[in-house]
Scaffold this motif. Structure first.
Motif, PDB file in Angstrom:
ATOM      1  N   ILE A 179       0.712  -1.078   0.026  1.00 26.40           N
ATOM      2  CA  ILE A 179      -0.042   0.106   0.142  1.00 26.40           C
ATOM      3  C   ILE A 179       0.853   1.343  -0.002  1.00 26.40           C
ATOM      4  N   TYR A 180       0.412   2.019  -0.992  1.00 25.12           N
ATOM      5  CA  TYR A 180       1.439   3.491  -1.036  1.00 25.12           C
ATOM      6  C   TYR A 180       0.374   4.478  -1.074  1.00 25.12           C
ATOM      7  N   CYS A 181       0.815   5.267   0.112  1.00 23.64           N
ATOM      8  CA  CYS A 181      -0.364   6.524   0.339  1.00 23.64           C
ATOM      9  C   CYS A 181       0.252   7.891   0.077  1.00 23.64           C
ATOM     10  N   LEU A 182      -0.592   8.585  -0.518  1.00 20.27           N
ATOM     11  CA  LEU A 182      -0.504  10.029  -0.560  1.00 20.27           C
ATOM     12  C   LEU A 182      -1.150  10.878   0.165  1.00 20.27           C
ATOM     13  N   GLY A 183      -0.443  11.657   1.150  1.00 14.95           N
ATOM     14  CA  GLY A 183      -1.433  12.435   2.211  1.00 14.95           C
ATOM     15  C   GLY A 183      -1.504  13.966   1.396  1.00 14.95           C
ATOM     16  N   PHE A 184      -2.664  14.209   0.976  1.00 15.17           N
ATOM     17  CA  PHE A 184      -3.136  15.510   0.244  1.00 15.17           C
ATOM     18  C   PHE A 184      -3.097  16.586   1.188  1.00 15.17           C
ATOM     19  N   GLY A 185      -2.082  17.780   1.379  1.00 14.77           N
ATOM     20  CA  GLY A 185      -2.465  18.752   2.305  1.00 14.77           C
ATOM     21  C   GLY A 185      -1.903  18.487   3.758  1.00 14.77           C
ATOM     22  N   PHE A 186      -2.348  19.509   4.588  1.00 15.97           N
ATOM     23  CA  PHE A 186      -1.906  19.471   5.867  1.00 15.97           C
ATOM     24  C   PHE A 186      -2.986  19.143   6.801  1.00 15.97           C
ATOM     25  N   ASN A 187      -4.340  18.984   6.695  1.00 16.44           N
ATOM     26  CA  ASN A 187      -5.219  18.680   7.571  1.00 16.44           C
ATOM     27  C   ASN A 187      -5.446  17.034   7.491  1.00 16.44           C
ATOM     28  N   LEU A 188      -4.394  16.387   7.834  1.00 22.58           N
ATOM     29  CA  LEU A 188      -4.683  14.905   7.848  1.00 22.58           C
ATOM     30  C   LEU A 188      -3.734  14.327   9.069  1.00 22.58           C
ATOM     31  N   ASN A 189      -4.099  13.147   9.415  1.00 23.08           N
ATOM     32  CA  ASN A 189      -3.146  12.349  10.381  1.00 23.08           C
ATOM     33  C   ASN A 189      -2.236  11.590   9.450  1.00 23.08           C
ATOM     34  N   TYR A 190      -1.136  12.259   9.463  1.00 27.25           N
ATOM     35  CA  TYR A 190      -0.056  11.791   8.568  1.00 27.25           C
ATOM     36  C   TYR A 190       0.542  10.530   9.204  1.00 27.25           C
ATOM     37  N   ASN A 191       0.818  10.634  10.543  1.00 25.18           N
ATOM     38  CA  ASN A 191       1.506   9.727  11.115  1.00 25.18           C
ATOM     39  C   ASN A 191       0.614   8.101  11.018  1.00 25.18           C
ATOM     40  N   PHE A 192      -0.865   8.161  10.968  1.00 23.24           N
ATOM     41  CA  PHE A 192      -1.400   7.113  10.814  1.00 23.24           C
ATOM     42  C   PHE A 192      -1.424   6.645   9.442  1.00 23.24           C
ATOM     43  N   LEU A 193      -1.342   7.473   8.371  1.00 24.74           N
ATOM     44  CA  LEU A 193      -0.853   6.831   7.071  1.00 24.74           C
ATOM     45  C   LEU A 193       0.458   6.239   6.785  1.00 24.74           C
ATOM     46  N   LYS A 194       1.470   7.120   7.514  1.00 21.67           N
ATOM     47  CA  LYS A 194       2.625   6.403   7.607  1.00 21.67           C
ATOM     48  C   LYS A 194       2.918   5.038   8.229  1.00 21.67           C
ATOM     49  N   ASN A 195       2.299   5.095   9.271  1.00 24.58           N
ATOM     50  CA  ASN A 195       2.202   3.683  10.015  1.00 24.58           C
ATOM     51  C   ASN A 195       1.526   2.440   9.077  1.00 24.58           C
ATOM     52  N   LEU A 196       0.443   2.916   8.648  1.00 27.09           N
ATOM     53  CA  LEU A 196      -0.354   1.990   7.870  1.00 27.09           C
ATOM     54  C   LEU A 196       0.476   1.450   6.698  1.00 27.09           C
ATOM     55  N   THR A 197       1.091   2.343   6.058  1.00 23.07           N
ATOM     56  CA  THR A 197       1.742   1.851   4.938  1.00 23.07           C
ATOM     57  C   THR A 197       3.046   1.044   5.352  1.00 23.07           C
ATOM     58  N   TYR A 198       3.606   1.580   6.344  1.00 14.84           N
ATOM     59  CA  TYR A 198       4.904   0.853   6.666  1.00 14.84           C
ATOM     60  C   TYR A 198       4.373  -0.723   7.103  1.00 14.84           C
ATOM     61  N   GLU A 199       3.285  -1.001   7.845  1.00 17.64           N
ATOM     62  CA  GLU A 199       2.902  -2.241   8.059  1.00 17.64           C
ATOM     63  C   GLU A 199       2.430  -2.999   7.047  1.00 17.64           C
ATOM     64  N   ASN A 200       2.291  -2.206   5.811  1.00 10.75           N
ATOM     65  CA  ASN A 200       1.910  -2.960   4.555  1.00 10.75           C
ATOM     66  C   ASN A 200       2.658  -2.844   3.283  1.00 10.75           C
ATOM     67  N   ASN A 201       4.029  -2.779   3.747  1.00 15.14           N
ATOM     68  CA  ASN A 201       5.082  -3.076   2.818  1.00 15.14           C
ATOM     69  C   ASN A 201       5.183  -1.952   1.671  1.00 15.14           C
ATOM     70  N   GLY A 202       4.712  -0.616   2.002  1.00 20.46           N
ATOM     71  CA  GLY A 202       4.809   0.445   1.227  1.00 20.46           C
ATOM     72  C   GLY A 202       5.324   1.550   1.616  1.00 20.46           C
ATOM     73  N   PHE A 203       5.117   2.636   1.234  1.00 21.02           N
ATOM     74  CA  PHE A 203       5.419   4.168   1.918  1.00 21.02           C
ATOM     75  C   PHE A 203       4.548   5.196   1.836  1.00 21.02           C
ATOM     76  N   SER A 204       4.611   6.097   2.458  1.00 17.95           N
ATOM     77  CA  SER A 204       3.607   7.249   2.181  1.00 17.95           C
ATOM     78  C   SER A 204       4.483   8.498   1.933  1.00 17.95           C
ATOM     79  N   ARG A 205       3.806   9.412   1.447  1.00 17.45           N
ATOM     80  CA  ARG A 205       4.217  10.825   0.930  1.00 17.45           C
ATOM     81  C   ARG A 205       3.123  11.692   1.217  1.00 17.45           C
ATOM     82  N   ARG A 206       3.843  12.951   1.473  1.00 15.29           N
ATOM     83  CA  ARG A 206       2.643  14.125   1.526  1.00 15.29           C
ATOM     84  C   ARG A 206       2.822  14.778   0.191  1.00 15.29           C
ATOM     85  N   ILE A 207       1.709  15.236  -0.139  1.00 14.38           N
ATOM     86  CA  ILE A 207       1.508  16.288  -1.446  1.00 14.38           C
ATOM     87  C   ILE A 207       0.949  17.377  -0.847  1.00 14.38           C
TER      88      ILE A 207
END
Length: 391
Positions: A179-207
């Motif tokens: 799972i590769y996640c793109l977090g759009f903007g600033f009003n999001l729980n980026y730590n949640f997205l980062k942990n979720l992708t790490y646990e599922n063999n992907g990465f997260s990036r902030r857009i």
């Protein structure tokens, strides 16, 4: 006459179809793996797009534009599906379809006609449905399984507890898809997205929102466009390498244009025979073993500027911080303490360590005014961090 523009120079080193190159400095080594001559592995990819109310305006328009470009860049043997979600979840097709020109045209129509921002953010149901859709494809053997997930907010509908969502996704996925996640903007729980992708063999990036957001989205897709290897393992002989010292040496997927770096400690200074290094993975043609040639191991003299140990510790600290962020238990506290210890030894700045500024007042000469500041004192910053790295 000058030209108002940007000059971009891109270059790469020559690579072989082998296990890469190793640089040895004393007891420490760094291994760089960037093979050439590998065929692109076909992929099954599912695009999960948040079109909740917070995506209205420019953001949803930029997502539509980027998706139209990405759809044109799919490889001809890929299978794709599109899932959009807000309060509820809607999929383009019941299961992934071949990226034929006809299906690409239909997918573009779905994107243009259906991505309209409204409602809440049901992340839990969207990801579970995405995994189930990928699993439903009858053509799964020897393929990369990818979920490309874009959201701009926190879960607000359905299951909203982020810990529970992570547990549900892990249980449903079981390592099947990255799972590769793109977090759009600033009003999001980026730590949640980062942990979720790490646990599922992907990465997260902030857009970041702005005129180039569409380009950012497309660039991140291009990073995972061409998988070359699956289930990569970098192996070293236990006779020569302290295996517990190495940084991460297992990788779910390896993509064209990227590089795998592993650092570690040797049992004997300056000794790492090439034939004890082996990289294994699954290529388009099946299981693959890549060996290293003797010319690929470079032995360097140890001096005060040697960087291998610092690079190893730098990588270790990053991995320890990730472990600390993800697991809320005694193991995470140990990871924090280990990270602090390594950071202090190397003078690295991390989320747990800071840099100290010592202030010294300078004496004022009777004949010369040495200080001209309004505070009546001069300050000298004594920075003892000879190698200042920010983690």
């Amino acid at each position: 006459k000058g030209i108002n523009g940007q000059l971009v120079i891109e270059y790469d080193l020559k690579h072989e179809k082998d296990a890469g190159n190793v640089i040895v400095e004393g007891y420490y080594f760094v291994h760089y793996f960037t093979p050439s001559g590998l065929q692109t592995i076909d992929k099954n990819i599912l695009f999960v797009i948040d079109d909740s109310g917070s995506m209205s305006g420019t953001k949803i328009q930029q997502v539509r534009e980027s998706m139209l470009t990405i759809l044109d860049n799919l490889n001809s043997n890929d299978y794709l599906n599109i899932l959009k979600f807000s309060t509820s979840v809607q999929t383009w097709l019941s299961m992934p379809a071949l990226a034929s020109s006809e299906n690409i045209a239909k997918a573009k129509t779905f994107v243009n006609d259906n991505l309209k921002a409204s409602g809440g953010t049901n992340i839990n149901d969207a990801l579970l449905k995405a995994i189930q859709s990928l699993r439903s494809n009858s053509i799964n053997d020897m393929r990369a399984q990818i979920i490309f997930f874009l959201t701009d907010g926190q879960p607000s509908t359905g299951i909203t507890n982020t810990e529970q969502i992570r547990k549900n996704v892990i249980e449903e996925n079981k390592g099947f898809a990255a799972i590769y996640c793109l977090g759009f903007g600033f009003n999001l729980n980026y730590n949640f997205l980062k942990n979720l992708t790490y646990e599922n063999n992907g990465f997260s990036r902030r857009i970041y929102e702005g005129e180039d957001a569409t380009e950012q989205l497309v660039d991140i897709y291009n990073e995972i466009k061409d998988p070359l290897l699956l289930d990569v393992k970098v192996n070293y002989g236990s006779k020569y390498v302290e295996l517990s010292s190495t940084t991460n040496n297992k990788f779910y997927q390896y993509f064209n244009g990227t590089e795998i770096v592993v650092a570690g400690k040797l049992k004997k200074s300056g000794v790492l025979p090439a034939d004890t290094v082996l990289v294994q993975g699954i290529s388009k043609d099946g299981n693959l073993d890549l060996k290293m040639t003797s010319k690929s191991v470079t032995i360097r003299p140890v001096d005060e500027n040697s960087s291998n140990k610092k690079l190893q510790d730098f990588q270790k600290i990053k991995e320890l911080i990730e472990k600390y962020s993800i697991y809320n238990n005694t193991e995470s506290e140990k990871a924090k303490q280990d990270a602090i210890k390594l950071a202090i030894e190397n003078n690295f700045i991390t989320k747990f360590t800071s840099f100290v500024l010592q202030v010294k007042p300078l004496s004022i000469s009777r004949n010369k005014v040495m200080c001209t500041t309004g505070f009546g004192a001069a300050f000298t910053a004594i920075i003892s961090l000879l190698s200042l790295w920010m983690i």
